[in-house]
Design a protein around this motif. Structure first.
Motif, PDB file in Angstrom:
ATOM      1  N   SER A  17       0.818  -1.137  -0.011  1.00 45.47           N
ATOM      2  CA  SER A  17       0.062  -0.065  -0.072  1.00 45.47           C
ATOM      3  C   SER A  17       1.073   1.129  -0.114  1.00 45.47           C
ATOM      4  N   SER A  18       0.366   2.341  -0.697  1.00 42.20           N
ATOM      5  CA  SER A  18       1.067   3.469  -0.862  1.00 42.20           C
ATOM      6  C   SER A  18       0.970   4.383   0.452  1.00 42.20           C
ATOM      7  N   THR A  19       1.426   3.951   1.747  1.00 44.33           N
ATOM      8  CA  THR A  19       1.260   4.570   2.911  1.00 44.33           C
ATOM      9  C   THR A  19       2.483   4.470   3.471  1.00 44.33           C
ATOM     10  N   ALA A  20       2.750   5.164   4.677  1.00 42.85           N
ATOM     11  CA  ALA A  20       4.000   5.054   5.509  1.00 42.85           C
ATOM     12  C   ALA A  20       4.074   3.939   5.883  1.00 42.85           C
ATOM     13  N   ASN A  71       9.438   7.503  -0.693  1.00 43.74           N
ATOM     14  CA  ASN A  71       9.327   8.295  -1.935  1.00 43.74           C
ATOM     15  C   ASN A  71       8.282   7.717  -2.710  1.00 43.74           C
ATOM     16  N   ALA A  72       8.018   6.719  -2.735  1.00 40.39           N
ATOM     17  CA  ALA A  72       6.797   5.999  -3.765  1.00 40.39           C
ATOM     18  C   ALA A  72       5.380   6.278  -2.772  1.00 40.39           C
ATOM     19  N   ALA A  73       5.463   6.131  -1.684  1.00 40.59           N
ATOM     20  CA  ALA A  73       4.482   6.490  -0.654  1.00 40.59           C
ATOM     21  C   ALA A  73       4.272   7.808  -0.688  1.00 40.59           C
ATOM     22  N   THR A  74       4.951   8.907  -0.774  1.00 42.90           N
ATOM     23  CA  THR A  74       4.889   9.865  -0.424  1.00 42.90           C
ATOM     24  C   THR A  74       4.633  10.864  -1.729  1.00 42.90           C
ATOM     25  N   HIS A  75       5.647  10.685  -2.789  1.00 43.99           N
ATOM     26  CA  HIS A  75       5.458  11.466  -3.808  1.00 43.99           C
ATOM     27  C   HIS A  75       5.028  10.847  -4.919  1.00 43.99           C
ATOM     28  N   GLY A  76       4.893   9.478  -4.938  1.00 48.00           N
ATOM     29  CA  GLY A  76       4.449   8.845  -6.143  1.00 48.00           C
ATOM     30  C   GLY A  76       3.035   8.114  -5.709  1.00 48.00           C
ATOM     31  N   ARG A  77       2.309   8.507  -4.793  1.00 49.70           N
ATOM     32  CA  ARG A  77       0.898   8.047  -4.271  1.00 49.70           C
ATOM     33  C   ARG A  77      -0.071   8.442  -5.020  1.00 49.70           C
ATOM     34  N   VAL A  78      -0.961   7.689  -5.380  1.00 54.57           N
ATOM     35  CA  VAL A  78      -2.181   7.841  -6.134  1.00 54.57           C
ATOM     36  C   VAL A  78      -3.210   7.167  -5.082  1.00 54.57           C
ATOM     37  N   PRO A  79      -4.520   7.898  -4.808  1.00 55.33           N
ATOM     38  CA  PRO A  79      -5.300   7.148  -3.844  1.00 55.33           C
ATOM     39  C   PRO A  79      -5.717   5.878  -4.432  1.00 55.33           C
ATOM     40  N   GLY A  80      -5.805   4.839  -3.631  1.00 54.51           N
ATOM     41  CA  GLY A  80      -6.218   3.354  -4.190  1.00 54.51           C
ATOM     42  C   GLY A  80      -5.141   2.584  -4.955  1.00 54.51           C
ATOM     43  N   ARG A  81      -3.943   3.212  -5.131  1.00 58.23           N
ATOM     44  CA  ARG A  81      -3.080   2.614  -6.043  1.00 58.23           C
ATOM     45  C   ARG A  81      -1.848   2.046  -4.916  1.00 58.23           C
ATOM     46  N   ASP A 110       6.126   2.952  -9.029  1.00 54.67           N
ATOM     47  CA  ASP A 110       4.643   3.650  -8.436  1.00 54.67           C
ATOM     48  C   ASP A 110       3.747   4.020  -9.609  1.00 54.67           C
ATOM     49  N   THR A 111       2.883   4.713  -9.471  1.00 54.05           N
ATOM     50  CA  THR A 111       1.754   5.015 -10.498  1.00 54.05           C
ATOM     51  C   THR A 111       1.727   6.651 -10.653  1.00 54.05           C
ATOM     52  N   ARG A 112       2.615   7.364 -10.436  1.00 53.79           N
ATOM     53  CA  ARG A 112       3.127   8.612 -10.656  1.00 53.79           C
ATOM     54  C   ARG A 112       4.116   8.915 -11.760  1.00 53.79           C
ATOM     55  N   GLY A 113       4.075   8.269 -13.028  1.00 50.45           N
ATOM     56  CA  GLY A 113       5.052   8.618 -14.022  1.00 50.45           C
ATOM     57  C   GLY A 113       5.301  10.049 -14.340  1.00 50.45           C
ATOM     58  N   ASP A 114       4.368  10.816 -13.876  1.00 51.27           N
ATOM     59  CA  ASP A 114       4.417  12.566 -14.253  1.00 51.27           C
ATOM     60  C   ASP A 114       5.650  13.003 -13.400  1.00 51.27           C
ATOM     61  N   ARG A 115       5.543  12.355 -12.252  1.00 57.75           N
ATOM     62  CA  ARG A 115       6.545  12.751 -11.005  1.00 57.75           C
ATOM     63  C   ARG A 115       7.876  12.273 -11.152  1.00 57.75           C
ATOM     64  N   ARG A 116       8.786  12.642 -11.682  1.00 53.53           N
ATOM     65  CA  ARG A 116      10.109  12.094 -11.715  1.00 53.53           C
ATOM     66  C   ARG A 116      10.998  12.628 -10.695  1.00 53.53           C
ATOM     67  N   PRO A 117      11.678  11.517 -10.002  1.00 51.51           N
ATOM     68  CA  PRO A 117      12.524  12.226  -8.892  1.00 51.51           C
ATOM     69  C   PRO A 117      13.703  13.184  -9.622  1.00 51.51           C
ATOM     70  N   GLY A 175       3.134   1.064   4.667  1.00 53.25           N
ATOM     71  CA  GLY A 175       3.540   0.016   3.338  1.00 53.25           C
ATOM     72  C   GLY A 175       4.961   0.429   3.216  1.00 53.25           C
ATOM     73  N   ALA A 176       5.426   1.595   3.226  1.00 56.90           N
ATOM     74  CA  ALA A 176       6.835   1.847   3.154  1.00 56.90           C
ATOM     75  C   ALA A 176       7.789   1.175   4.290  1.00 56.90           C
ATOM     76  N   ARG A 177       7.360   1.248   5.510  1.00 58.24           N
ATOM     77  CA  ARG A 177       7.987   0.748   6.574  1.00 58.24           C
ATOM     78  C   ARG A 177       8.087  -0.923   6.320  1.00 58.24           C
ATOM     79  N   LEU A 178       6.828  -1.417   5.849  1.00 54.79           N
ATOM     80  CA  LEU A 178       6.946  -2.908   5.845  1.00 54.79           C
ATOM     81  C   LEU A 178       7.837  -3.201   4.441  1.00 54.79           C
ATOM     82  N   ALA A 179       7.766  -2.398   3.568  1.00 52.36           N
ATOM     83  CA  ALA A 179       8.969  -2.700   2.508  1.00 52.36           C
ATOM     84  C   ALA A 179      10.257  -3.046   2.835  1.00 52.36           C
ATOM     85  N   ARG A 180      10.499  -2.171   3.904  1.00 57.89           N
ATOM     86  CA  ARG A 180      12.077  -2.103   4.394  1.00 57.89           C
ATOM     87  C   ARG A 180      12.305  -3.430   5.233  1.00 57.89           C
TER      88      ARG A 180
END
Length: 160
Positions: free
Chosen positions: A28-31, A65-75, A94-101, A33-38
């Motif tokens: 999940s694109s949440t904080a 970064n994915a959970a914060t800047h690449g987040r799209v609700p429900g994705r 992530d699903t924010r291809g329009d936001r490149r780091p 989810g990011a902690r769980l990824a690590r």
């Protein structure tokens, strides 16, 4: 972990010249989810007997970064780890291809904005690959054997 949409695929394919290991997680694109990824990445790397300290930090930064800047609700975002020979590759899609780091020098007083700076310092190479619209993948590679001398530029643009 029913609250986290995850899919795990583990393989241990042996090639004559190297062993390939792979794990892929949909989180999940949440904080949380990011902690769980690590946590899950470190657990996988430990089980593969691969050094995990540096990789764990890289995963933490890219997942945050994915959970914060690449987040799209429900994705969700996808974390993929590959170990091929003496290289670990971390990919976060992530699903924010329009936001490149963008790599920026961190502001001394800012409370955030150091993620890619840390990835650049810790990884041997990193970059961004565009996926099928609207996805992007930020990837980082860590050499598992010490390199003779690191160069100052490790950023790779599209591809990988």
């Amino acid at each position: 972990m029913s609250h986290v949409n995850q899919e795990i695929a583990l393989t241990g394919t042996t090639r004559p010249d190297a062993q390939v290991r792979h794990v892929s997680l949909l989180l999940s694109s949440t904080a949380r989810g990011a902690r769980l990824a690590r946590l899950l990445a470190v657990d996988a790397l430990r089980s593969w007997e691969v050094p995990y300290e540096t990789a764990g930090q890289v995963v933490a930064e890219l997942a945050a970064n994915a959970a914060t800047h690449g987040r799209v609700p429900g994705r969700s975002f996808r974390l993929t780890l590959y170990v091929v020979g003496a290289t670990l590759r971390v990919e976060v899609t992530d699903t924010r291809g329009d936001r490149r780091p963008v790599l920026r020098e961190p502001d001394d007083i800012a409370e955030s904005g150091r993620g890619l700076f840390l990835v650049d310092a810790l990884a041997d190479r990193w970059g961004v690959a565009e996926g099928r619209h609207p996805r992007k993948t930020v990837w980082a590679e860590i050499d598992l054997t010490p390199a003779p001398e690191r160069g100052t530029s490790r950023f790779g643009d599209v591809g990988g």
